[in-house]
Design an enzyme around this catalytic site. Structure first.
Site, short mmCIF file in Angstrom:
data_model
loop_
_atom_site.label_atom_id
_atom_site.label_comp_id
_atom_site.label_asym_id
_atom_site.label_seq_id
_atom_site.Cartn_x
_atom_site.Cartn_y
_atom_site.Cartn_z
N CYS A 168 77.77 45.96 50.96
CA CYS A 168 77.46 44.56 50.48
C CYS A 168 76.33 44.29 49.86
O CYS A 168 75.23 44.76 50.10
CB CYS A 168 77.32 43.64 51.92
SG CYS A 168 76.75 41.73 51.68
N GLY A 189 86.75 28.88 48.51
CA GLY A 189 86.29 29.33 47.25
C GLY A 189 85.09 30.36 47.47
O GLY A 189 84.73 30.98 46.42
N ALA A 190 84.83 30.86 48.59
CA ALA A 190 83.89 31.77 48.87
C ALA A 190 84.52 33.30 48.50
O ALA A 190 85.64 33.64 49.09
CB ALA A 190 83.35 31.82 50.28
N HIS A 213 76.26 32.83 51.62
CA HIS A 213 75.31 32.22 50.42
C HIS A 213 75.45 30.91 49.98
O HIS A 213 76.54 30.48 50.25
CB HIS A 213 75.36 33.39 49.48
CG HIS A 213 76.72 33.41 48.85
ND1 HIS A 213 77.74 33.98 49.54
CD2 HIS A 213 77.34 32.88 47.84
CE1 HIS A 213 78.96 34.00 48.74
NE2 HIS A 213 78.69 33.01 47.76
N CYS A 217 69.87 -1.56 47.33
CA CYS A 217 70.33 0.07 47.02
C CYS A 217 71.69 -0.04 48.07
O CYS A 217 71.54 -0.47 49.35
CB CYS A 217 69.38 1.17 47.42
SG CYS A 217 70.44 2.35 47.75
ZN LIG Z 1 69.03 3.55 49.12
ZN LIG Z 2 76.02 41.52 53.72
#
Ligand SMILES: [Zn+2]
Ligand SMILES: [Zn+2]
Length: 341
Positions: free
Chosen positions: A43, A157-158, A164, A194
């Site tokens: 790895c 999607g890894a 990571h 807001c």
């Molecule tokens: Zn806010």
């Molecule tokens: Zn690793």
């Protein structure tokens, strides 16, 4: 009765299909628990294999040996920092040379521990690195948007197993983001407050969609969630840019995020998921109309024809039931404070 709900922010409608409603636990993966080794010789992200990655951008601790978090350029980068973002227009065809930054953040030296299984302290270190990369890349005047995200699992999607995160900085603001910024500004101009602050205050009072609350952050199921267990984590105070977060706030966010991920890991059987930090742009330092947040999306269902054709999603789990389910999942046995490195 089925129900249509509108996202207060994106204005997208979703169908909450209670007729085919599933109990939250029915969506659990029932995947066998794979015993993964903490170190894998081949790895590139495991300690000792540093020479197999492109030259390091930064590590934590700085120059530290052993390292706890490492940032490297993505070997298969979507964009290149070697070119300039030169624009061209030919008839209706608009192009920009593929300038940008694409970095990988190795979450920890441990090959086996996804974020849900790390200690709160380690998650805080990772978030500190997110902040640092966000602020450094924001200084480049050619960069207009920064996306910080994680892909966990193949369906999310890894492509590499070692846990990571990634950062992609682009020379344009994606139109989806621009739409969100406009909606937020429109609301502020119309109402004088807001929209996120208003929503968060009401949700905390109401509690039905709240999963957990820290001192500075609240994790809640989205009222008009497009997919089951779509969860947002909001700062409880007005803040538009992720890069402004302080050490104390990072520690609280790490607790809330890690606990939420652990609840999803335990309660739903370690599903694939994505999360992303949705920050206002760099120049929003004091903006009063926008509010950054973290969006956590477990990949429990697939997008089908109706969604592709209409842009409207059908969600089979009531957000209120999802919140109740996650509140009830005990994660005491999973890492957290004081555990691990
Ligand atoms: Zn806010
Ligand atoms: Zn690793």
């Amino acid at each position: 009765m089925p129900e249509l709900r509108q996202n207060f922010f994106t204005k997208e409608w979703v169908i909450i299909a209670t007729e085919r409603a599933k109990r939250p636990e029915e969506l659990a993966t029932h995947r066998p628990v794979l015993e993964m080794p903490s170190f894998v010789e081949t790895c590139p992200f495991c300690p000792g294999n540093e020479s197999k990655t492109p030259p390091e951008v930064v590590r934590f601790p700085i120059n530290g040996e052993p390292w706890q978090v490492r940032v490297i350029p993505n070997k298969f980068a979507a964009l290149s920092s070697e070119v300039q973002p030169t624009r061209s227009l030919q008839h209706l065809r608009r192009r920009i040379d593929g300038f940008g930054f694409h970095e990988v953040i190795v979450d920890s030296p441990d090959h086996a521990k996804c974020m849900a299984l790390l200690s709160d302290e380690q998650v805080a270190r990772i978030l500190g690195i997110y902040k640092q990369r966000y602020n450094v890349l924001s200084l480049d005047p050619r960069i207009n948007h920064i996306t910080i995200f994680k892909n966990h699992g193949l369906d999310a999607g890894a492509s590499l197993q070692h846990p990571h995160s990634q950062v992609i900085a682009t020379p344009v603001i994606p139109s989806q983001v621009r739409h969100r910024l406009f909606e937020a500004l429109r609301h502020y101009d119309d109402v004088g407050e807001c929209m996120f602050c208003h929503m968060v205050e009401r949700e905390v009072e109401d509690q039905t969609r709240v999963v957990l609350k820290g001192e500075h952050f609240v994790a809640m199921e989205v009222f008009a969630a497009a997919t089951p267990f779509a969860t947002h984590i909001f700062p409880l105070w007005q803040i538009a840019r992720f890069g402004e977060i302080t050490e104390l706030e990072i520690a609280d966010l790490a607790r809330v995020l890690r606990t939420l991920l652990a609840k999803i890991y335990v309660g739903l059987g370690n599903p694939d998921l994505n999360f992303t930090v949705r920050s206002g742009p760099a120049e929003y330092a004091r903006a009063r109309h926008y509010h950054w947040y973290v969006s956590v999306i477990p990949r429990l269902t697939r997008v089908a024809g109706f969604e592709l054709g209409s842009g409207m999603f059908i969600n089979t789990v009531l957000p209120e039931a999802a919140a109740e389910f996650l509140r009830g999942v005990s994660v005491e046995k999973v890492a957290g404070a004081g555990a691990g490195k």
